[in-house]
Design an enzyme around this catalytic site. Structure first.
Site, PDB file in Angstrom:
ATOM      1  N   GLY A   1      -3.379 -19.907  90.895  1.00 13.99           N
ATOM      2  CA  GLY A   1      -3.776 -21.448  91.713  1.00 13.99           C
ATOM      3  C   GLY A   1      -2.590 -21.743  92.457  1.00 13.99           C
ATOM      4  CG  ASP A  38       2.446 -22.537  89.044  1.00 14.35           C
ATOM      5  OD1 ASP A  38       3.823 -22.903  89.865  1.00 14.35           O
ATOM      6  OD2 ASP A  38       2.857 -22.017  87.822  1.00 14.35           O
ATOM      7  CB  VAL A  67      -7.073 -21.450  84.931  1.00 12.95           C
ATOM      8  CG1 VAL A  67      -7.472 -20.410  86.010  1.00 12.95           C
ATOM      9  CG2 VAL A  67      -5.646 -21.825  84.925  1.00 12.95           C
TER      10      VAL A  67
END
Length: 174
Positions: free
Chosen positions: A30, A32, A118
């Site tokens: 994602g 990150d 997530v």
């Protein structure tokens, strides 16, 4: 000032971007992963020196190859039904990130939608916590930091715009 932008947080020209990181701070999926890829290997090297980060806390690094001078890494809570201090921990992510921005005299900061990928945090609740926490920080600390909520999806963009517009309407009625 608070505003909403739909797009790629790694392309924003702001003083700091917030990374929705995991506890290792060593990259992931994602936002990150996107931030780590765009910033280059120097970010990973610097993050290795930080010793991780607990949920709700925030740490700051250089922006490396990003347009942003800094990356503020914060670890959001994993949604476990709402009875495990998730709201308190998510508030802490935004508050502690704003506090680091304040300490480092950062004038503009961009937040992603923390914990809604997530980690499964319900998007409506997360957006409300984000906007309210940033507004509360700005009021309490007399903060002049420009805040951007950078959204990836049309749904998130609409959600944040509605919250900010609603706040502006309520503010004008006082």
């Amino acid at each position: 000032m608070i505003r909403v932008v739909k797009g790629d947080i790694t392309k924003l020209k702001v003083d700091a971007v917030v990374n929705a990181a995991n506890e290792t701070l060593l990259g992931g999926g994602g936002v990150d992963g996107a931030i780590h890829r765009a910033a280059g290997t120097g970010l990973l090297d610097e993050c290795r020196q930080l010793g991780g980060c607990g949920t709700g806390l925030a740490k700051i690094t250089s922006g490396h190859l990003l347009l942003a001078k800094y990356v503020i890494h914060t670890v959001g809570p994993v949604w476990r039904g709402g009875n495990h201090d998730e709201a308190k921990l998510l508030m802490a992510c935004y508050w502690n990130s704003m506090d680091l921005a304040h300490q480092h005299k950062i004038r503009s900061i961009a937040f992603p939608c923390i914990s809604t990928g997530v980690y499964g945090y319900p998007a409506d609740n997360a957006a409300s916590i984000a906007v309210n926490t940033v507004r509360n920080f700005q009021a309490k600390m007399n903060s002049q930091v420009d805040v951007i909520f950078c959204c990836f999806s049309n749904e998130d963009e609409a959600r944040y715009i509605a919250l900010i517009k609603n706040d502006a309407i309520q503010e004008s009625e006082r």
